[in-house]
Design an enzyme around this catalytic site. Structure first.
Site, short mmCIF file in Angstrom:
data_model
loop_
_atom_site.label_atom_id
_atom_site.label_comp_id
_atom_site.label_asym_id
_atom_site.label_seq_id
_atom_site.Cartn_x
_atom_site.Cartn_y
_atom_site.Cartn_z
N LYS A 58 38.35 53.37 93.15
CA LYS A 58 38.54 52.33 94.03
C LYS A 58 38.37 52.96 95.38
O LYS A 58 37.62 52.32 96.29
CB LYS A 58 40.02 51.87 93.83
CG LYS A 58 40.33 50.94 92.62
CD LYS A 58 39.49 50.20 92.62
CE LYS A 58 39.99 48.97 91.27
NZ LYS A 58 39.23 47.81 91.12
N PHE A 99 49.09 45.63 95.50
CA PHE A 99 50.34 46.58 95.27
C PHE A 99 50.52 46.26 93.74
O PHE A 99 49.59 46.28 93.00
CB PHE A 99 51.45 46.30 96.08
CG PHE A 99 51.12 47.13 97.42
CD1 PHE A 99 51.80 48.33 97.47
CD2 PHE A 99 50.22 46.85 98.31
CE1 PHE A 99 51.65 49.05 98.57
CE2 PHE A 99 49.77 47.63 99.48
CZ PHE A 99 50.68 49.04 99.68
N ASP A 110 54.86 60.04 89.92
CA ASP A 110 55.27 58.91 90.42
C ASP A 110 56.12 59.32 91.66
O ASP A 110 56.66 60.29 91.77
CB ASP A 110 56.38 58.50 89.17
CG ASP A 110 55.91 57.55 88.25
OD1 ASP A 110 54.72 57.35 88.48
OD2 ASP A 110 56.58 57.16 87.30
N TYR A 125 41.30 56.45 88.37
CA TYR A 125 41.15 55.12 88.61
C TYR A 125 41.15 54.87 89.97
O TYR A 125 40.34 54.25 90.70
CB TYR A 125 42.28 54.36 87.87
CG TYR A 125 42.34 53.07 88.26
CD1 TYR A 125 41.71 51.86 88.03
CD2 TYR A 125 43.64 52.71 89.51
CE1 TYR A 125 41.83 50.67 88.61
CE2 TYR A 125 43.71 51.38 89.82
CZ TYR A 125 43.02 50.27 89.40
OH TYR A 125 43.16 48.90 89.89
N SER A 145 43.02 48.64 95.50
CA SER A 145 44.17 49.03 95.24
C SER A 145 44.84 49.85 95.90
O SER A 145 44.39 50.67 96.62
CB SER A 145 43.98 49.58 93.52
OG SER A 145 45.37 50.23 93.33
#
Length: 375
Positions: A181, A211, A331, A177, A149
């Site tokens: 990865k 992405f 974000d 998460y 990811s």
């Protein structure tokens, strides 16, 4: 015919990759899908068989195994963390020549949930990989494509620069998460190095950093089918468009972008699926290429949240209701791939555009308003 083990093959990206594998014109593949169905549906396999014109794909009475009449698509309900059950699959197919390679999708995948139950994410995602790698080594299958990811990059130092595979990873990841990865990437890297140090038969490994996948198969028979509230923008937008939800909340409109909303690199799920076939070809089907390969899978083009909502409205034929909300913690302003390496080294690039993503997603949503078997 090369037999490929696909873990987590009933999920969104896994099932679309099955279509790409079974439709490949350069190499004939058969696939063995293992999935515990914790966050997916084996109905996707019936759709795969339909799209790929495989005859008589059927499941047994308890739904734990299935196969088409020619043995191109097989299914075993298995949890990758369950070593005896996974070993039984390797034993079963050993007499038929074993596996040429594995594509490893299996794992938990919700960013928000990973913050709430981190131990479960570490247990499942890392444990499944550890079990799989041990059995692959034991059964002489040393070629793997790993579903990673773009979250491994964390918060980029220069938010407006396209991310390259050589950029720093692992340091500023914002969720469990993404850390799983990254840890699995490190496990694969250390394992690959250890083989050469011990003069063992080396592994061929492709790590694919996704992405933002969007869209669905153009037939409308397959698409993303999230449980509960979607974690990603586009399935949420589609559910608003079909009337399942009242509106889309845009999290922040004061970013340093042309319309004030965050920009991401979206790619069509079928382009992403084709990237896995390209990765297998790059590994030469497990013959001779013993490098560890890392590739971004993206378009290199960014679209804002408003761009995506308006494009979906175009596909639907009416505006998508939306409201502005506060920014979400973590974000970033812009997150885009530099996909140059994938094009230069394995001949892959995205060919489908934003209209394709939205039109195919809307076709899936209208034909399957409640997803797989959720009427």
């Amino acid at each position: 015919m090369q037999r490929i083990l696909v873990t987590g093959g009933c999920g969104y990206i896994g099932s679309h990759t099955l279509v790409s594998l079974l439709s490949s014109t350069s190499t004939t593949y058969s696939v063995v899908v293992i999935d515990n169905l914790a966050n997916s549906s084996c109905e996707s396999l019936h759709r795969v068989a339909d799209i790929c014109s495989l005859s008589n794909f059927t499941l047994n009475a308890d739904g734990t195994a299935g196969q088409d009449s020619n043995g191109r698509l097989s299914f075993r309900k298995v949890d990758c963390c369950n070593e005896p059950a996974l070993r039984a699959v390797f034993d079963e197919f050993k007499s038929q020549g074993g596996f040429s390679a594995a594509i490893h999708f299996a794992g938990l995948k919700a960013v928000g949930e990973s913050k709430l139950i981190p131990l479960k994410y570490y247990e499942v995602n890392i444990g499944a990989t550890w079990t799989l790698l041990n059995l692959m080594e034991e059964y002489d299958c040393r070629h793997i494509v790993f579903s990673s990811s773009a979250t491994v990059y964390g918060v980029a130092k220069d938010e407006k620069a396209k991310l390259k595979e050589s950029d720093e990873v692992g340091v500023t990841i914002t969720n469990c998460y993404g850390r799983t990865k990254y840890m699995i990437e490190q496990i694969l890297t250390d394992f690959h190095v250890s083989q050469s140090l011990e003069n063992k038969k080396e592994w061929s490994i492709a790590i694919l950093r996704y992405f933002n996948p969007a869209g669905a198969h153009p037939s409308g028979k397959m698409g993303e089918d999230p449980d509960g509230v979607p974690n990603n923008l586009m399935p949420f937008v589609a559910q608003v468009a079909v009337g399942r939800r009242p509106h889309v909340t845009i999290f922040g409109n004061d970013y340093d972008t042309p319309d004030g909303t965050g920009i991401r690199d979206y790619l069509h799920v079928m382009d992403l699926a084709d990237g896995h076939v390209a990765a297998l070809r790059h590994l030469d089907g497990g013959k001779g290429n013993t490098k560890l390969n890392v590739f971004n899978l993206g378009t290199g083009t960014g679209y804002s949240v408003i761009d995506m909502i308006e494009a979906m409205g175009k596909a639907v034929g009416k505006p998508i209701p939306n409201v502005i909300g506060p920014r979400r913690p973590g974000d970033v302003t812009i997150y885009m791939a530099d996909p140059t390496r994938a094009k230069e080294e394995m001949g892959w690039e995205a060919t489908r555009n934003l209209d394709d993503m939205c039109n195919d997603l809307w076709r899936w949503q209208t034909l399957n308003p409640n997803g797989y078997l959720k009427e």
